[in-house]
Design an enzyme around this catalytic site. Structure first.
Site, PDB file in Angstrom:
ATOM      1  CG  HIS A 160      91.615 -29.100  -9.355  1.00 12.23           C
ATOM      2  ND1 HIS A 160      92.131 -28.441  -8.047  1.00 12.23           N
ATOM      3  CD2 HIS A 160      90.677 -29.410  -8.798  1.00 12.23           C
ATOM      4  CE1 HIS A 160      91.396 -28.586  -7.246  1.00 12.23           C
ATOM      5  NE2 HIS A 160      90.273 -29.035  -7.326  1.00 12.23           N
ATOM      6  CB  SER A 282     107.250 -19.983 -36.185  1.00 10.89           C
ATOM      7  OG  SER A 282     108.690 -20.119 -36.342  1.00 10.89           O
ATOM      8  CE  LYS A 288     104.390 -23.038 -32.844  1.00  9.68           C
ATOM      9  NZ  LYS A 288     105.280 -22.544 -32.032  1.00  9.68           N
ATOM     10  CD  GLU A 295     100.862 -16.658 -27.107  1.00 14.47           C
ATOM     11  OE1 GLU A 295     101.779 -17.585 -26.712  1.00 14.47           O
ATOM     12  OE2 GLU A 295     100.844 -16.443 -28.490  1.00 14.47           O
TER      13      GLU A 295
END
Ligand code: ARG
Length: 445
Positions: A160, A282, A288, A295
């Site tokens: 979970h 970024s 970043k 992804e």
């Protein structure tokens, strides 16, 4: 239709040329350059069979074979272009062969239809590419194994997405090794099932010529011989569907690992640092470092499911035998394959170059009562029934939360208020490094 034969394999029964829209609609959606080679391979086998069965003289056969090989060479060197004017790959090859060798080229298509031909091409391509994907999976498995061996650190295991019990980073990575092993077996099984040649099934009803389908099957390397049923041979796309179904499961696995990388590289986890080469920055936030490789694997997984679904939907209402809907196997398979090969390579690189952060993993292990189950196991060893032990430890956890302590930080006196069976041995029993030495947990080391 004087010039029909310049770009078409048909035209005799037509008074008018097709509309430009019809032409684009028919052939423009997916350029099948990748089928030129398998198409020529299939034609070479067909020519050899025609000679064997007396449909071509040896000399004619030699001319056709040499022409086909020359054509392939010219195509590979970029001298011959498979442009949008050709209806499909078969048209491109046959018409260029006729241009090259003249009249005898017109004999190539005896006892063959594009319906059996396109399925032979696809099978040769799907077989070769599936073997390639299996190779990529094996490479990735080697990387998983190496990185697992190099990183035996303890880390929290989750259910979970809540910290559950202590595991090792190694064992976590090797879970993906097992998934890849099953993916490999599924694909190998698909390869075995698809290994029959449709060549010779004709348009749907075989041919009046006495051809030798077993011979072409053998020449093309189909271990299972020729398809038994003509109608099935031309309309079967199970091999494309099954491979894409296996690809879908494979991508689901890669996507789960991609999601873990995204989580692990976040500041909230901090378990892993990805190599700069597989991350991006970024345009506005200078600090970043984003896990784009992971992804994109996750993001493209849906494309493969979609490709499978497109072809399933295209086929579910088709009467036997060939229908043009089946041409949708090209764009779907090609796209799915592109995603799968790219994702396997990207994942291999990302895992192969990652840096684990054992300290951060260990810190996370210490918070979240990951040894609570082992406290219950301890009580069981001391004669308490598991269900009672579970209740006792639950109360201990509430007490710990209220006092901001971990279970191993409680004094023996505190522990004794929950159960009289505790003694000093509890501390070593629930020490995180020791836990993994007990019972079958050793397998995670
Ligand atoms: N281009 C077609 C395909 O890939 C092959 C030709 C099918 N035959 C036909 N009569 N249109 O499915």
């Amino acid at each position: 239709m004087a010039n029909a034969y310049e770009t078409k394999l048909w035209g005799g029964r037509f008074r008018e040329d097709e509309d430009a829209l019809m032409q684009r609609f028919n052939s423009g959606r997916c350029r099948t350059d990748w089928l030129v080679e398998p198409d020529i391979q299939g034609s070479l086998a067909h020519v050899a069979m025609q000679v064997k069965c007396g449909m071509l003289t040896q000399e004619e056969g030699n001319i056709l074979s040499a022409g086909l090989k020359e054509l392939l060479g010219e195509y590979q060197q970029g001298k011959l272009i498979y442009g949008p004017e050709y209806e499909d790959v078969h048209t491109f090859v046959e018409l260029n062969l006729i241009r090259k060798v003249g009249e005898v080229g017109k004999k190539l298509h005896t006892a063959r239809s594009r319906n059996d031909q396109c399925n032979v091409d696809m099978k040769l391509y799907v077989k070769a590419q599936t073997a390639g994907v299996i190779g990529l999976i094996e490479e990735f498995q080697k990387t998983l194994q190496r990185v697992a061996e190099e990183n035996p650190w303890i880390m929290p295991g989750y259910t979970h997405l809540q910290r559950a019990q202590v595991v090792t980073f190694k064992h976590h990575l090797l879970a993906y090794y097992e998934m890849m092993e099953r993916d490999k077996r599924r694909l190998s099984n698909a390869l075995e099932i698809m290994d029959q040649s449709p060549l010779g099934c004709g348009a749907l009803a075989g041919t009046t010529h006495s051809i030798d389908r077993a011979y072409t099957a053998q020449l093309l390397g189909f271990q299972g011989g020729a398809c038994k049923n003509f109608l099935d041979g031309v309309s079967d796309r199970d091999f494309v569907l099954e491979t894409m179904a296996d690809f879908s499961i494979l991508m689901m696995h890669l996507s789960r690992l991609a999601e873990e990388l995204v989580l692990w590289t976040s500041a909230e986890f901090g378990f892993v640092v990805l190599d700069d080469r597989y991350t991006t920055g970024s345009s506005i936030m200078p600090q970043k470092k984003n896990p784009d490789g992971a992804e994109l694997v996750r993001g493209r997984t849906g494309r493969v499911y979609g490709d499978l679904f497109i072809l399933l939907c295209a086929m579910k209402g088709l009467p036997l035998a060939y229908n043009k809907d089946l041409q949708e196997d090209k764009s779907t398979f090609y796209d799915a394959l592109d995603v799968v090969t790219g994702s396997l390579q990207m994942m291999d690189r990302m895992i192969g170059t990652l840096k684990a952060k054992p300290e951060a993993m260990k810190q996370a292990v210490k918070k979240g009562f990951l040894n609570a189950t082992e406290v219950a196991d301890y009580l069981v060893k001391k004669g308490v029934a598991f269900r009672d032990a579970h209740g006792i430890v639950g109360e201990i956890v509430i007490y710990c939360e209220d006092h901001g302590k971990a279970i191993e930080e409680l004094t023996l006196n505190e522990l004794l208020t929950f159960s009289p069976v505790f003694d000093e041995t509890i501390y070593s029993y629930i020490d995180y490094d020791n836990i993994l030495q007990k019972g079958i947990k050793k397998e995670m080391l």
